[in-house]
Design an enzyme around this catalytic site. Structure first.
Site, PDB file in Angstrom:
ATOM      1  N   HIS A 197       5.109  15.110   0.237  1.00  0.00           N
ATOM      2  CA  HIS A 197       4.554  13.743   0.295  1.00  0.00           C
ATOM      3  C   HIS A 197       3.294  13.726  -0.553  1.00  0.00           C
ATOM      4  O   HIS A 197       2.201  14.037  -0.074  1.00  0.00           O
ATOM      5  CB  HIS A 197       4.271  13.379   1.765  1.00  0.00           C
ATOM      6  CG  HIS A 197       3.783  11.977   1.958  1.00  0.00           C
ATOM      7  ND1 HIS A 197       3.916  11.292   3.150  1.00  0.00           N
ATOM      8  CD2 HIS A 197       3.160  11.105   1.123  1.00  0.00           C
ATOM      9  CE1 HIS A 197       3.396  10.088   3.041  1.00  0.00           C
ATOM     10  NE2 HIS A 197       2.915   9.954   1.806  1.00  0.00           N
ATOM     11  N   HIS A 204       1.728  11.445  -3.910  1.00  0.00           N
ATOM     12  CA  HIS A 204       1.844  10.381  -4.919  1.00  0.00           C
ATOM     13  C   HIS A 204       1.151  10.879  -6.178  1.00  0.00           C
ATOM     14  O   HIS A 204      -0.063  11.139  -6.140  1.00  0.00           O
ATOM     15  CB  HIS A 204       1.182   9.098  -4.422  1.00  0.00           C
ATOM     16  CG  HIS A 204       1.759   8.601  -3.133  1.00  0.00           C
ATOM     17  ND1 HIS A 204       2.734   7.626  -3.081  1.00  0.00           N
ATOM     18  CD2 HIS A 204       1.532   8.980  -1.841  1.00  0.00           C
ATOM     19  CE1 HIS A 204       3.062   7.397  -1.818  1.00  0.00           C
ATOM     20  NE2 HIS A 204       2.351   8.218  -1.042  1.00  0.00           N
ATOM     21  N   HIS A 241       8.074   5.490   3.746  1.00  0.00           N
ATOM     22  CA  HIS A 241       6.849   5.488   4.542  1.00  0.00           C
ATOM     23  C   HIS A 241       7.104   4.568   5.744  1.00  0.00           C
ATOM     24  O   HIS A 241       7.559   3.422   5.581  1.00  0.00           O
ATOM     25  CB  HIS A 241       5.683   4.914   3.753  1.00  0.00           C
ATOM     26  CG  HIS A 241       5.078   5.832   2.731  1.00  0.00           C
ATOM     27  ND1 HIS A 241       5.807   6.461   1.764  1.00  0.00           N
ATOM     28  CD2 HIS A 241       3.784   6.213   2.535  1.00  0.00           C
ATOM     29  CE1 HIS A 241       4.995   7.183   1.013  1.00  0.00           C
ATOM     30  NE2 HIS A 241       3.762   7.064   1.450  1.00  0.00           N
ATOM     31  N   GLU A 275       2.802   4.670   9.549  1.00  0.00           N
ATOM     32  CA  GLU A 275       1.447   5.096   9.133  1.00  0.00           C
ATOM     33  C   GLU A 275       0.489   4.094   9.780  1.00  0.00           C
ATOM     34  O   GLU A 275      -0.235   4.421  10.704  1.00  0.00           O
ATOM     35  CB  GLU A 275       1.341   5.077   7.605  1.00  0.00           C
ATOM     36  CG  GLU A 275      -0.039   5.453   7.061  1.00  0.00           C
ATOM     37  CD  GLU A 275      -0.143   5.304   5.536  1.00  0.00           C
ATOM     38  OE1 GLU A 275       0.686   4.605   4.925  1.00  0.00           O
ATOM     39  OE2 GLU A 275      -1.096   5.895   4.960  1.00  0.00           O
ATOM     40  N   ASP A 293      -0.689  13.614   0.318  1.00  0.00           N
ATOM     41  CA  ASP A 293      -0.615  12.165   0.052  1.00  0.00           C
ATOM     42  C   ASP A 293      -1.277  11.807  -1.289  1.00  0.00           C
ATOM     43  O   ASP A 293      -0.583  11.720  -2.304  1.00  0.00           O
ATOM     44  CB  ASP A 293      -1.235  11.383   1.223  1.00  0.00           C
ATOM     45  CG  ASP A 293      -0.650   9.995   1.402  1.00  0.00           C
ATOM     46  OD1 ASP A 293       0.294   9.644   0.675  1.00  0.00           O
ATOM     47  OD2 ASP A 293      -1.135   9.256   2.278  1.00  0.00           O
ATOM     48  N   ASP A 294      -2.597  11.552  -1.270  1.00  0.00           N
ATOM     49  CA  ASP A 294      -3.332  11.152  -2.485  1.00  0.00           C
ATOM     50  C   ASP A 294      -4.614  11.978  -2.565  1.00  0.00           C
ATOM     51  O   ASP A 294      -5.720  11.474  -2.309  1.00  0.00           O
ATOM     52  CB  ASP A 294      -3.686   9.654  -2.398  1.00  0.00           C
ATOM     53  CG  ASP A 294      -2.444   8.795  -2.249  1.00  0.00           C
ATOM     54  OD1 ASP A 294      -1.742   8.588  -3.244  1.00  0.00           O
ATOM     55  OD2 ASP A 294      -2.173   8.352  -1.112  1.00  0.00           O
TER      56      ASP A 294
HETATM   57  N1  ADE Z   1       0.741   4.745  -1.826  1.00  0.00           N
HETATM   58  C1  ADE Z   1      -0.019   5.808  -2.064  1.00  0.00           C
HETATM   59  N2  ADE Z   1      -0.415   6.359  -0.913  1.00  0.00           N
HETATM   60  C2  ADE Z   1       0.122   5.627   0.083  1.00  0.00           C
HETATM   61  C3  ADE Z   1       0.091   5.695   1.491  1.00  0.00           C
HETATM   62  N3  ADE Z   1      -0.582   6.637   2.144  1.00  0.00           N
HETATM   63  N4  ADE Z   1       0.751   4.753   2.192  1.00  0.00           N
HETATM   64  C4  ADE Z   1       1.416   3.800   1.556  1.00  0.00           C
HETATM   65  N5  ADE Z   1       1.480   3.695   0.241  1.00  0.00           N
HETATM   66  C5  ADE Z   1       0.842   4.600  -0.499  1.00  0.00           C
HETATM   67 ZN    ZN Z   2       2.061   8.274   0.981  1.00  0.00          ZN
END
Ligand code: ADE
Ligand code: ZN
Length: 336
Positions: free
Chosen positions: A13, A15, A193, A196, A274-275
């Site tokens: 996971h 991005h 997703h 969350e 994630d990011d």
């Molecule tokens: N796009 C990038 N990170 C995300 C996240 N945590 N939830 C939804 N969309 C995303």
């Molecule tokens: Zn994500």
């Protein structure tokens, strides 16, 4: 923390646009003649103080504007893969958001070619295997998702799966039921997703209507014990992102995160970043933060690393090979 470093790890996971570090953002802005609304790297980093998912997404989409050429997407992906080497991440399944780019005039081919070329070099030069998962932006229409899927059809050799991301609340998985059915029949793996910020109902929809192979995040499943039982019985993987959840205020304190609870209930939980450029930590940082805040045992850390491979889209033979390595990784020194 030596065990965490020594264990081979998979990341499921991630991005790729979320790995754009401020330094690279400024370098690409300069290369492409783009003016950023921040005077410096420090000022940009200081703006990474989020209230919720949407406040993050606003900055994330703005940052992606510096990505213009095939080489930009290559450089972005290559920088991430080099970071993987440091953390002993050996397999990655990377999300990308083509609509973020095609909607501002960047060709689909530019995006996929740049990322894919870096993944191929990562396999050859770094020994890291990598797959690509295209995410539809759920705040956009079903029609836009269908148009994006049509573009992806010519890239079935480079794209393993289809996912669903962006603003969750108000955009339930059911909005994309038909386009996911088409994606599945075209042979794509599917993930989404869900849970969350969205309610357990969205996780049920992702399972029942989108027929996903994994749930991305999924941490709100705890509010519905029938759902927890279903996820446990079917061993549907959850790709949990602890530092992301902390930064986006899904949890107030990492010590209150339900990752360990879910693991001890027998769910197939994995740890992911994630990011990472926006949330202050790559995969190793996520493992270490959880080990500390949740007092995870060595066996739990080993289980989490094993789950990353079990939940992956690797061929069974590759999964088995990595699971053996995870099971036999030595715990060096006296510290974790
Ligand atoms: N796009 C990038 N990170 C995300 C996240 N945590 N939830 C939804 N969309 C995303
Ligand atoms: Zn994500």
């Amino acid at each position: 923390m030596q065990l965490i470093q020594s264990l081979p790890k998979a990341e499921l996971h991630l991005h790729i646009e979320g790995t754009l570090e401020p330094e690279l953002m400024f370098a690409l802005a300069q290369r492409n003649g783009v003016t950023l609304p921040y005077p410096s790297v420090e000022a940009l980093r200081a703006a990474y103080d989020f209230d919720d998912l949407q406040s993050f997404l606003d900055l994330y989409y703005q940052g992606a504007d510096v990505l213009r050429t095939e080489q930009d997407f290559y450089d972005l992906t290559w920088a991430y893969l080099q970071r993987c080497v440091e953390d002993n991440v050996v397999h990655v399944e990377i999300f990308f958001d083509p609509q973020t780019h095609t909607d501002r005039g960047i060709a689909f081919d530019t995006v996929v070619s740049g990322i894919h070329r870096a993944l191929a070099d990562g396999q050859q030069q770094l020994g890291i295997s990598g797959y690509l998962i295209l995410c539809f932006l759920r705040h956009l229409s079903e029609e836009s998702a269908f148009a994006t899927l049509a573009e992806a059809m010519a890239y079935r050799d480079k794209i393993i799966g289809i996912g669903l991301d962006s603003s969750e609340l108000g955009h339930p998985p059911s909005k994309f039921e038909r386009v996911f059915a088409e994606a599945r029949s075209a042979g794509f793996k599917v993930v989404a997703h869900a849970g969350e910020e969205g309610p357990p109902e969205y996780i049920w929809e992702a399972l029942d209507k989108l027929k996903v192979a994994r749930i991305d995040h999924g941490v709100r499943c705890q509010e519905d014990m029938a759902l927890v039982d279903e996820l446990e019985q079917r061993q549907v993987p959850l790709t949990v992102c602890p530092l992301s959840n902390l930064k986006l205020k899904v949890v107030d304190d990492l010590a209150e995160h339900n990752l360990r609870w879910l693991l001890e209930r027998g769910l197939l939980v994995t740890i992911n970043a994630d990011d990472p450029a926006y949330f202050g930590g790559y995969l190793g940082d996520n493992y270490r933060a959880c080990a500390e805040a949740l007092a995870l045992t060595d066996e739990q850390l080993r289980q989490l690393a094993a789950n990353g491979f079990k939940a992956s889209f690797l061929p069974e033979s590759e999964k088995a090979r990595w699971l053996t390595v995870v099971a036999t990784t030595e715990r060096l020194k006296m510290t974790r």
